[in-house]
Design a protein around this motif. Structure first.
Motif, PDB file in Angstrom:
ATOM      1  N   LYS A  24      40.041 110.927   5.815  1.00  0.00           N
ATOM      2  CA  LYS A  24      39.469 111.070   7.148  1.00  0.00           C
ATOM      3  C   LYS A  24      38.470 112.226   7.224  1.00  0.00           C
ATOM      4  CE  LYS A  24      43.020 108.973  10.050  1.00  0.00           C
ATOM      5  NZ  LYS A  24      42.087 107.991  10.662  1.00  0.00           N
ATOM      6  N   VAL A  55      44.680 109.094   5.897  1.00  0.00           N
ATOM      7  CA  VAL A  55      44.551 110.499   6.308  1.00  0.00           C
ATOM      8  C   VAL A  55      43.826 111.316   5.252  1.00  0.00           C
ATOM      9  CG1 VAL A  55      45.865 112.556   6.953  1.00  0.00           C
ATOM     10  CG2 VAL A  55      46.635 110.297   7.690  1.00  0.00           C
ATOM     11  N   PRO A 110      44.553 116.526   9.885  1.00  0.00           N
ATOM     12  CA  PRO A 110      45.681 117.449   9.673  1.00  0.00           C
ATOM     13  C   PRO A 110      45.217 118.901   9.761  1.00  0.00           C
ATOM     14  CG  PRO A 110      45.018 116.470   7.597  1.00  0.00           C
ATOM     15  CD  PRO A 110      44.232 115.768   8.664  1.00  0.00           C
TER      16      PRO A 110
END
Length: 986
Positions: A731, A728, A763
């Motif tokens: 990303k 994450v 996010p």
């Protein structure tokens, strides 16, 4: 009547006088009975007339005192003659008469009467202790008669009374002292008789009553008075020690400090030390007392062999208390030899003790005493030498004056030769003493090291330190001998301060460099590695020895021998110990073997060695890389790729990462764009096997290969896989790269799907920024409605208090491309988002406990708080649930497709047909939206009330927004053309 009365009185007096005459005159009783209880009187020359005169005086005293006549009358009776009370009363009245100052008779006569009555009383009652006690107390007080004979007369019947003996002994000793000081004659004049009297008392009484006799005896025998010989005191005190063993310490101290009986004291101290139940402090004091005696007194005096005692105690240390240091006893033994003048024996004791003690404290005590002894001898020799030189100078001055020339001629100058001999002897003594002192000072570190090794023989660090000390003193042979002793002594499993292999390597180094003996070093390695004369704790220790042996042979240019040694070391030897078998898996040996094979072996032996290491799973990733590099250098490319493949099968990530990277680089370098499918297969295998944290680098290499040697679409596919694979945190960067490559290859419109996928995957922090980029892209394409929808979608991820950039960008967009209604919609969304984030923050503060007084805020309360802060009047919303926040990050109805549908409804409601210039009825649209929201609420009544409240609130908001818009940029309401909606129109 008078005649009758006088006749009666005369008859009575005559009767009493007759009784007195009977008592005073000799009786007809046999002499044997009289002698049985008679008391010897002093042998004085007294005539019969004097005796008669004494009796007459006694008779007159009794007659003159009627009370005494009454007592005589009482004792004359047969039944009172053996009554103790009668006699005691009689004697007490006579004692009272002696105390009277005015009487008709002198003291001597009354004393004679008292002695006479007392002897009569004990004669009739010889077993009455009371009568005897009154009698001897009177005799002692007034010095009447022979007191000793009195005690001797009492003993046949009172020998079991301890008090009789104590009084007798006390009287005998006190009169003995009076005789010594010039007083009256003593009843016992010989100390031997005194000792025999003590013996009689102790023999007569039972042992249970001896404790009543000994305090009286000790009162006289534990003194320094010269009247009692020391031998007598020693004899008596010996018996007392037998009676009371607990008094040994006290008697021993008395012997040593007052009587100078060192032998007796030493024996008592020795017997006390043999008692096992004494405390540590008591034992220490006893040892020090015994040492003080044995050190200062010769063996002939004390009768104990101090040398044998010390050696036996040191050998069996259980007799030593914890507080007593072993070095103290050794020091006392050496001091005893020094006092006797046996200096060489003292040195022997010091040397032996230093080689025996195992405590640093003991060593310090002994070493300091030894140095002090040698320094004192050196000072004495120097002083004697200086005196000799002074005498020689004096003699030379005398000879220079000419006083002894003739005698020198006559004697042939013999005196000069004698003086020279004496001087040279003094110089040799001086040099010897100085050499001894210097040698002892130089040996101190080595001796201390020996003490530490006695404490722990398995301390490898101390053995190595001992070797360094010898090398520092230029004694390589001693250093080698010390390490050889260490190898024989150290038990590998208990070794501390280092490993046993360190001693082996250091010993080989000493043989090679210090002793210049290559054969001794080679023999050491052969004994350790081939013969296994020493058992190590770990296989790595033995492997270090093998490696050191091979390096030793390389230093001496024995190439084949080194290679043969290292080849043999990695071969598993069956039947050997676990340690010997374990060196076959030593990485150090394999590293050295592989290096030597590459340098000294052939290609085939090198490949076989690498393959053997891989087959035994000993190889490391570095070995795989070295193997592949070696094969590449030798032009065995496919075999190098095979080596990479075997390494990939052998290891996993992250260890295999370097292998994969080197494999891919080598493959690309070899084929340079050829064999594309094989290369893609390699990259795909690597990308699938790599974890998310390690995959980005390989995806970049894969994409670069596709861009250079493949197709752009395959490259974009690789970037797409990169965005899905990376973690994450990476990303956002991956999507930015993907968007940039797609824009470069396919153009901006092709990035819409990528942006939508990024908004779903990223996010909130990075999704809001991606939304801004997406909206800017749509704006650049002229798709303002799509951009507005994107802004509305991304707003739910941008907290107005934290992300001012997002809202400032949306505001600038509305000022440039929007109208009053869109601007109001933007403000409404902003307030809703801010209220939602505020509620979340307040509830989170309450849950975390960071605020003492936290209240859950409903949406209405949050909107009021925000309106008060911004100066806008806001009414509560009816559809807000107080204190509740949806768990999902984004509401399900706020997807990008839903936002586009709302925009389409807005266009349809505004246009009402195909007229692009028709104005938008915002109130109707907002009313429809409010009705839809009310239907979703659940309760119809509550929905209607909420709708009314919202209408009123929106009117007030519209007024406030109108004023703010006018202030912001003078925006006016205008019709929205249908063409604005572009692809969103349905």
């Amino acid at each position: 009547q008078q005649t009758t009365t006088s006749s009666n009185d005369s008859s009575s007096n005559n009767k009493q006088q007759g009784v007195l005459v009977t008592v005073l005159l000799p009786t007809t009783t046999p002499a044997s009975n009289d002698r049985q209880y008679s008391i010897r009187r002093p042998k004085t020359k007294m005539t019969a007339f004097q005796e008669e005169e004494t009796k007459r005086k006694i008779f007159n005293v009794i007659v003159d005192y009627p009370e005494l006549l009454q007592h005589e009358d009482q004792v004359a009776k047969e039944n009172n003659k053996y009554n103790v009370t009668t006699w005691v009363a009689y004697l007490e009245d006579i004692d009272a008469l002696l105390l009277q100052k005015k009487r008709s008779h002198d003291d001597g006569t009354v004393r004679e009467l008292r002695d006479f009555v007392g002897r009569r009383a004990v004669k009739h009652l010889p077993r009455s202790y009371k009568l005897w006690k009154l009698h001897w107390e009177f005799a002692i007080k007034h010095s009447v008669g022979d007191v000793g004979a009195l005690f001797e007369a009492a003993l046949p019947t009172l020998s079991k009374f301890p008090r009789v003996w104590t009084e007798y002994i006390h009287y005998a000793h006190s009169h003995q002292e009076n005789q010594a000081s010039g007083g009256s004659a003593a009843v016992i004049k010989d100390p031997t008789q005194l000792r025999r009297l003590v013996n009689r008392a102790l023999e007569a009484l039972p042992p249970t009553q001896h404790d009543k006799i000994w305090p009286v005896l000790l009162e006289y025998y534990k003194t320094t008075a010269p009247d009692i010989p020391n031998e007598t005191k020693v004899s008596i005190l010996r018996r007392y020690v037998q009676f009371n063993p607990e008094a040994k310490r006290e008697i021993a101290d008395f012997f040593a400090n007052h009587l100078d009986k060192w032998g007796e004291a030493a024996l008592l101290y020795k017997s006390l030390l043999e008692v096992p139940h004494t405390t540590a402090s008591e034992r220490q004091e006893l040892w020090m007392s015994l040492a003080a005696i044995c050190t200062k007194q010769p063996v002939e005096t004390i009768g104990l062999d101090w040398n044998a005692i010390v050696r036996s105690v040191v050998k069996n240390k259980k007799f030593l208390p914890d507080q007593l240091l072993e070095g103290v006893l050794w020091n006392q033994l050496a001091d005893s030899w020094i006092r006797r003048g046996e200096f060489q024996l003292a040195r022997s004791v010091y040397e032996e003790s230093i080689e025996t003690v195992s405590s640093v404290r003991d060593f310090t005590i002994l070493m300091d005493a030894y140095l002090q002894f040698e320094e004192s001898l050196l000072e004495d020799v120097i002083q004697n030498h200086q005196e000799d030189e002074a005498e020689e100078e004096k003699e030379e001055e005398t000879a220079a004056d000419g006083g002894g020339d003739d005698w020198d001629i006559l004697l042939g100058n013999n005196s000069t030769s004698v003086d020279n001999t004496k001087s040279s002897y003094s110089m040799s003594d001086l040099e010897l003493a100085l050499t001894r002192a210097e040698n002892l000072t130089g040996r101190r570190p080595i001796l201390l090291n020996r003490v530490l090794l006695r404490q722990n023989p398995n301390d490898v660090g101390e053995w190595l330190n001992r070797c360094k000390l010898y090398l520092k003193n230029s004694q390589p042979e001693m250093a080698a001998a010390a390490l050889e002793e260490g190898l024989r002594t150290v038990y590998a499993r208990k070794a501390v301060g280092g490993s046993s292999s360190q001693m082996v390597l250091e010993l080989a180094k000493v043989y090679e460099k210090k002793c210049k003996s290559v054969e001794k070093a080679r023999d050491l390695y052969r004994r350790i590695c081939n013969e296994n004369v020493y058992e190590f704790k770990h296989a790595d220790d033995l492997a270090d020895c093998h490696a050191a042996w091979a390096e030793f042979e390389l230093r001496h240019e024995n190439w084949d021998g080194a290679l043969q040694i290292i080849r043999k070391s990695v071969v598993v030897q069956k039947g050997e110990s676990k340690i010997v078998r374990g060196i076959a898996r030593s990485l150090r040996l394999w590293d050295l073997l592989l290096d030597l094979e590459e340098s000294l072996g052939t290609v085939q032996t090198t490949k076989d060695t690498y393959n053997q290491a891989i087959d035994q799973k000993i190889a490391t990733p570095l070995h795989i890389l070295n193997f592949a590099t070696y094969l590449t250098e030798k032009k065995y490319f496919e075999e190098s790729f095979t080596a990479y493949e075997r390494g990939i099968e052998l290891f996993e990530f992250p260890a295999v990462k370097v292998i994969w990277k080197a494999y891919l680089e080598a493959f690309l370098k070899r084929y340079k764009g050829g064999k594309v499918e094989r290369t893609r297969d390699l990259f795909q295998r690597c990308a699938d096997a790599a974890p998310a944290e390690e995959a980005s680098e390989f995806f970049m290499m894969f994409a670069a290969f596709e861009e250079e040697h493949g197709s752009p679409r395959r490259a974009l596919s690789v970037y797409n896989d990169l965005c899905k694979k990376v973690p994450v945190g990476e990303k956002y960067t991956a999507y930015q790269l993907f968007i940039a490559k797609t824009t470069q290859t396919l153009g901006l419109p092709a990035t819409r799907e990528i942006y939508q996928e990024a908004l779903e995957a990223l996010p909130e922090a990075t999704a809001a920024q991606t939304g801004l980029d997406f909206a800017k892209m749509e704006t650049s394409l002229g798709e303002t409605e799509r951009a507005r929808a994107i802004y509305a979608y991304g707003a739910q991820m941008a907290d107005p208090r934290m992300n001012d950039k997002y809202w400032a960008t949306w505001k600038d967009f509305e000022v440039t491309h929007g109208n009053e209604e869109t601007f109001r919609e933007m403000l409404r969304i902003k307030r809703s988002v801010e209220a939602a984030f505020s509620t979340v923050n307040y509830n989170a503060a309450e849950m975390s406990g960071t605020s003492d007084k936290v209240k859950n805020l409903s949406n209405d309360e949050a909107m009021k708080m925000i309106a008060e802060r911004e100066g806008v009047a806001v009414k509560g919303q009816g559809d807000a649930s107080g204190g509740f926040v949806r768990a999902s990050k984004r509401p399900a109805a706020d997807k990008l497709e839903d936002v586009e549908e709302r925009v389409a409804k807005l266009r349809k409601a505004v246009s009402g047909g195909d007229d692009d210039d028709a104005e938008i009825d915002l109130e109707e649209l907002l009313g429809d939206e409010d009705e839809e929201e009310g239907e979703e609420g659940g309760d119809e009544e509550e929905g209607e009330g909420n709708a009314k409240q919202e209408e009123e609130q929106e009117e007030e908001e519209d007024d406030a927004a109108t004023s703010s818009i006018q202030k912001a940029g003078g925006i006016k309401t205008k019709a929205v053309p249908a063409a604005v909606f572009g692809g969103l129109a349905r």
